[in-house]
Design an enzyme around this catalytic site. Structure first.
Site, mmCIF file in Angstrom:
data_model
loop_
_atom_site.group_PDB
_atom_site.id
_atom_site.type_symbol
_atom_site.label_atom_id
_atom_site.label_comp_id
_atom_site.label_asym_id
_atom_site.label_seq_id
_atom_site.Cartn_x
_atom_site.Cartn_y
_atom_site.Cartn_z
ATOM 1 N N GLY A 46 39.606 -60.743 -73.166
ATOM 2 C CA GLY A 46 39.857 -61.463 -71.922
ATOM 3 C C GLY A 46 41.167 -62.219 -72.059
ATOM 4 O O GLY A 46 41.566 -62.599 -73.165
ATOM 5 N N GLN A 51 47.316 -68.611 -70.014
ATOM 6 C CA GLN A 51 47.633 -68.242 -71.401
ATOM 7 C C GLN A 51 48.968 -67.504 -71.519
ATOM 8 O O GLN A 51 49.494 -67.363 -72.619
ATOM 9 C CB GLN A 51 46.525 -67.375 -72.003
ATOM 10 N N CYS A 99 39.603 -67.363 -79.218
ATOM 11 C CA CYS A 99 40.546 -67.402 -78.103
ATOM 12 C C CYS A 99 41.923 -67.011 -78.632
ATOM 13 O O CYS A 99 42.339 -67.498 -79.686
ATOM 14 C CB CYS A 99 40.582 -68.824 -77.538
ATOM 15 N N LEU A 100 42.625 -66.155 -77.902
ATOM 16 C CA LEU A 100 43.951 -65.717 -78.358
ATOM 17 C C LEU A 100 44.933 -66.895 -78.454
ATOM 18 O O LEU A 100 45.908 -66.823 -79.190
ATOM 19 C CB LEU A 100 44.515 -64.637 -77.422
ATOM 20 N N HIS A 141 34.224 -68.029 -70.275
ATOM 21 C CA HIS A 141 35.319 -68.531 -71.124
ATOM 22 C C HIS A 141 36.647 -68.507 -70.343
ATOM 23 O O HIS A 141 37.406 -69.477 -70.352
ATOM 24 C CB HIS A 141 35.397 -67.673 -72.397
ATOM 25 N N GLU A 142 36.896 -67.387 -69.644
ATOM 26 C CA GLU A 142 38.157 -67.261 -68.893
ATOM 27 C C GLU A 142 38.179 -68.186 -67.679
ATOM 28 O O GLU A 142 39.224 -68.755 -67.349
ATOM 29 C CB GLU A 142 38.388 -65.808 -68.469
ATOM 30 N N HIS A 145 39.397 -71.480 -68.623
ATOM 31 C CA HIS A 145 40.861 -71.567 -68.753
ATOM 32 C C HIS A 145 41.504 -71.967 -67.418
ATOM 33 O O HIS A 145 42.505 -72.684 -67.401
ATOM 34 C CB HIS A 145 41.456 -70.224 -69.195
#
Ligand code: NI
Length: 190
Positions: A46, A51, A99-100, A141-142, A145
């Site tokens: 994701g 991000q 998370c990236l 999760h997204e 963000h």
């Protein structure tokens, strides 16, 4: 298509709420394509627009690789624009997240098992869908963000302290990843 640099932990962008997308245009389609390429390049499941430095309510997801392991339904690549949560239900489950934007930090987060989301797709067509399992996890999760919330914000102060040295390294740019990271948007004032 292009691989975009990913904004990392403690960048103010990740703590800022995103604005709704007003409509589809060439620039948006390009951004979506770039976000998919960026996510796949980083082996992510994701990626949210903040991000990659864009404060708009958009994220891309492809959790098929995880659905494969658990025999869940595969939904393929999803583009989610202007999402709103319609309903959260089911048990509150603990699952490990990463998370990236926070390389190599993982921890368990409690979230509802199933979530119903209303959103626009790539063509701005209105959709409503119920997701559970891994996909529900990634979608929540997204969505966080887009509110300026990271999975770390769900951890206890104790758990967060366990990650402190790693987080400081990420914050000071002393971290190596096999995908490009963005420089900080605000230089720290001394
Ligand atoms: Ni993330």
């Amino acid at each position: 298509m292009a691989i975009l640099p990913i904004v990392t932990y403690n960048d103010p962008i990740l703590k800022t709420e995103s604005k709704p997308v007003s409509g589809p245009d060439d620039e948006l389609h390009q951004l979506i394509d770039d976000m998919f390429e960026t996510m796949y390049n980083a082996n992510g499941v994701g990626l949210a627009a903040p991000q990659v430095g864009r404060l708009i309510r958009l994220f891309v997801v492809d959790a098929d690789i995880m659905a494969e392991e658990t025999d869940e339904i595969k939904h393929g690549p999803l583009v989610i624009i202007n999402p709103e949560i319609v309903e959260k239900k089911g048990e509150i489950v603990r699952m490990e997240e990463g998370c990236l934007s926070i390389p190599e930090v993982r921890d368990e987060v409690k979230r509802p098992e199933t979530v119903t989301v209303r959103f626009r797709d790539r063509h701005f067509t209105e959709k409503q869908a119920e997701y559970s399992g891994w996909l529900a996890r990634v979608v929540q999760h997204e969505l966080d963000h887009l509110q300026g919330t990271l999975f770390l914000d769900h951890l206890s102060a104790f758990r967060k302290r366990l990650h402190k040295s790693r987080l400081q390294k990420i914050d000071s740019g002393m971290v190596e990843t096999d995908y490009p990271l963005a420089p900080k948007t605000l230089s720290k004032s001394s």
